[in-house]
Design a protein around this motif. Structure first.
Motif, PDB file in Angstrom:
ATOM      1  N   UNK A  53       0.972  -1.127  -0.025  1.00  8.88           N
ATOM      2  CA  UNK A  53       0.120  -0.022   0.020  1.00  8.88           C
ATOM      3  C   UNK A  53       0.836   1.002   0.070  1.00  8.88           C
ATOM      4  N   UNK A  54       1.755   1.285   0.957  1.00 10.48           N
ATOM      5  CA  UNK A  54       2.727   2.418   0.991  1.00 10.48           C
ATOM      6  C   UNK A  54       3.317   2.739  -0.538  1.00 10.48           C
ATOM      7  N   UNK A  55       4.053   1.656  -0.977  1.00 10.91           N
ATOM      8  CA  UNK A  55       4.654   1.550  -2.333  1.00 10.91           C
ATOM      9  C   UNK A  55       3.426   2.267  -3.411  1.00 10.91           C
ATOM     10  N   UNK A  56       2.298   1.872  -3.310  1.00 12.51           N
ATOM     11  CA  UNK A  56       1.317   2.328  -4.287  1.00 12.51           C
ATOM     12  C   UNK A  56       1.043   3.813  -4.061  1.00 12.51           C
ATOM     13  N   UNK A  57       0.855   4.135  -2.882  1.00 11.91           N
ATOM     14  CA  UNK A  57       0.716   5.499  -2.560  1.00 11.91           C
ATOM     15  C   UNK A  57       1.882   6.449  -3.100  1.00 11.91           C
ATOM     16  N   UNK A  58       3.104   5.890  -2.772  1.00 11.92           N
ATOM     17  CA  UNK A  58       4.440   6.607  -3.105  1.00 11.92           C
ATOM     18  C   UNK A  58       4.626   6.902  -4.782  1.00 11.92           C
ATOM     19  N   UNK A  59       3.994   5.737  -5.496  1.00 13.08           N
ATOM     20  CA  UNK A  59       4.003   5.726  -6.869  1.00 13.08           C
ATOM     21  C   UNK A  59       3.179   7.015  -7.551  1.00 13.08           C
ATOM     22  N   UNK A  60       2.300   7.240  -6.505  1.00 13.11           N
ATOM     23  CA  UNK A  60       1.262   8.074  -7.109  1.00 13.11           C
ATOM     24  C   UNK A  60       1.837   9.592  -7.069  1.00 13.11           C
ATOM     25  N   UNK A  61       2.701   9.864  -5.882  1.00 10.23           N
ATOM     26  CA  UNK A  61       3.175  11.155  -5.584  1.00 10.23           C
ATOM     27  C   UNK A  61       3.904  11.110  -4.206  1.00 10.23           C
ATOM     28  N   UNK A  62       4.770  11.965  -3.875  1.00 11.69           N
ATOM     29  CA  UNK A  62       5.509  11.998  -2.590  1.00 11.69           C
ATOM     30  C   UNK A  62       4.535  12.264  -1.588  1.00 11.69           C
ATOM     31  N   UNK A  63       4.795  11.430  -0.348  1.00 11.29           N
ATOM     32  CA  UNK A  63       4.198  11.428   0.777  1.00 11.29           C
ATOM     33  C   UNK A  63       5.282  11.513   1.815  1.00 11.29           C
ATOM     34  N   UNK A  64       4.501  12.356   2.824  1.00 14.03           N
ATOM     35  CA  UNK A  64       5.493  12.688   3.894  1.00 14.03           C
ATOM     36  C   UNK A  64       5.124  11.020   5.012  1.00 14.03           C
ATOM     37  N   UNK A  65       6.082  10.800   5.888  1.00 18.33           N
ATOM     38  CA  UNK A  65       5.925   9.930   6.733  1.00 18.33           C
ATOM     39  C   UNK A  65       4.921  10.061   7.452  1.00 18.33           C
ATOM     40  N   UNK A  66       4.561  11.154   8.010  1.00 18.37           N
ATOM     41  CA  UNK A  66       2.883  11.382   8.723  1.00 18.37           C
ATOM     42  C   UNK A  66       1.922  11.147   8.123  1.00 18.37           C
ATOM     43  N   UNK A  67       1.841  11.569   6.774  1.00 17.84           N
ATOM     44  CA  UNK A  67       0.882  11.208   5.833  1.00 17.84           C
ATOM     45  C   UNK A  67       0.548   9.713   5.676  1.00 17.84           C
ATOM     46  N   UNK A  68       1.776   8.922   5.323  1.00 17.72           N
ATOM     47  CA  UNK A  68       1.517   7.392   5.142  1.00 17.72           C
ATOM     48  C   UNK A  68       1.110   7.026   6.483  1.00 17.72           C
ATOM     49  N   UNK A  83       3.084  17.204   8.545  1.00 16.21           N
ATOM     50  CA  UNK A  83       4.182  16.600   9.366  1.00 16.21           C
ATOM     51  C   UNK A  83       5.551  16.755   9.024  1.00 16.21           C
ATOM     52  N   UNK A  84       6.017  17.785   8.471  1.00 18.67           N
ATOM     53  CA  UNK A  84       7.554  18.059   8.057  1.00 18.67           C
ATOM     54  C   UNK A  84       8.027  18.525   9.290  1.00 18.67           C
ATOM     55  N   UNK A  85       9.463  18.162   9.526  1.00 17.04           N
ATOM     56  CA  UNK A  85      10.246  18.455  10.551  1.00 17.04           C
ATOM     57  C   UNK A  85      10.521  19.978  10.343  1.00 17.04           C
ATOM     58  N   UNK A  86      10.620  20.766  11.471  1.00 11.15           N
ATOM     59  CA  UNK A  86      10.507  22.255  11.663  1.00 11.15           C
ATOM     60  C   UNK A  86      11.705  22.775  11.004  1.00 11.15           C
ATOM     61  N   UNK A  87      12.972  22.184  11.071  1.00 10.96           N
ATOM     62  CA  UNK A  87      14.193  22.437  10.329  1.00 10.96           C
ATOM     63  C   UNK A  87      13.811  22.754   8.576  1.00 10.96           C
ATOM     64  N   UNK A  88      13.153  21.482   8.074  1.00  8.23           N
ATOM     65  CA  UNK A  88      12.761  21.504   6.933  1.00  8.23           C
ATOM     66  C   UNK A  88      12.058  22.561   6.514  1.00  8.23           C
ATOM     67  N   UNK A  89      10.907  23.158   7.272  1.00  6.02           N
ATOM     68  CA  UNK A  89      10.160  24.057   7.080  1.00  6.02           C
ATOM     69  C   UNK A  89      10.860  25.434   7.208  1.00  6.02           C
ATOM     70  N   UNK A  90      11.566  25.450   7.964  1.00  8.72           N
ATOM     71  CA  UNK A  90      12.435  26.785   8.107  1.00  8.72           C
ATOM     72  C   UNK A  90      13.387  26.802   6.557  1.00  8.72           C
ATOM     73  N   UNK A  91      14.000  25.777   6.130  1.00 11.08           N
ATOM     74  CA  UNK A  91      14.486  25.758   5.052  1.00 11.08           C
ATOM     75  C   UNK A  91      13.895  26.151   3.697  1.00 11.08           C
TER      76      UNK A  91
END
Length: 149
Positions: free
Chosen positions: A11-26, A83-91
């Motif tokens: 299931x995870x691979x099927x979701x990821x094949x459609x588009x990028x997902x964050x870990x929290x989304x998965x 659910x993206x990490x605060x450091x990545x959001x700041x970047x």
């Protein structure tokens, strides 16, 4: 194989094949499908270790798809919500900040194209840009520039 018979990894691979997902989304999407004895965090750890899940790639994907239509505030809010990490959001904030004014002008140009002719029209254009996630200072600069055209 039908979608309902897939393993968590499938299931995870099927979701990821459609588009990028964050870990929290998965985690959210796969949570209802966890059966007794399955370890969802371990499955996600494995996919992350193999490079199928990448927070950096997810951020790049969101910026690529959303930045042309929305302001930094809206894009950053979506990243935080996913659910993206605060450091990545700041970047991402720094990356968006450098192009905020030109992106706001492009959005305004596509939607309106002509300077506001009345205070009512000006307020409408300001609300539109603010609703798209552009900051007040950027909105004022865009409309000030439109008035000068």
């Amino acid at each position: 194989m039908s979608f309902s018979k897939l393993s968590l990894k499938g299931r995870a691979l099927r979701y990821l094949a459609q588009r990028e997902h964050s870990r929290a989304e998965l985690l959210t999407k796969l949570g209802p499908h966890v059966e007794e004895g399955e370890d969802l965090p371990a499955v996600l750890d494995e996919l992350e270790a193999k490079g199928f899940i990448s927070a950096e790639r997810f951020v790049d994907s969101v910026l690529h798809t959303k930045a042309a239509r929305y302001g930094a505030n809206r894009v950053l809010q979506e990243l935080r919500h996913k659910g993206v990490d605060a450091e990545l959001v700041a970047d991402a904030r720094e990356r968006l900040r450098s192009t905020e004014l030109q992106r706001a002008r492009a959005v305004w140009q596509r939607r309106f194209g002509t300077p506001p002719e009345s205070p009512l029209e000006r307020a409408k254009q300001m609300r539109f840009l603010a609703g798209r996630g552009f900051g007040g200072d950027v909105v004022r600069k865009v409309l000030r520039g439109a008035d000068e055209d």
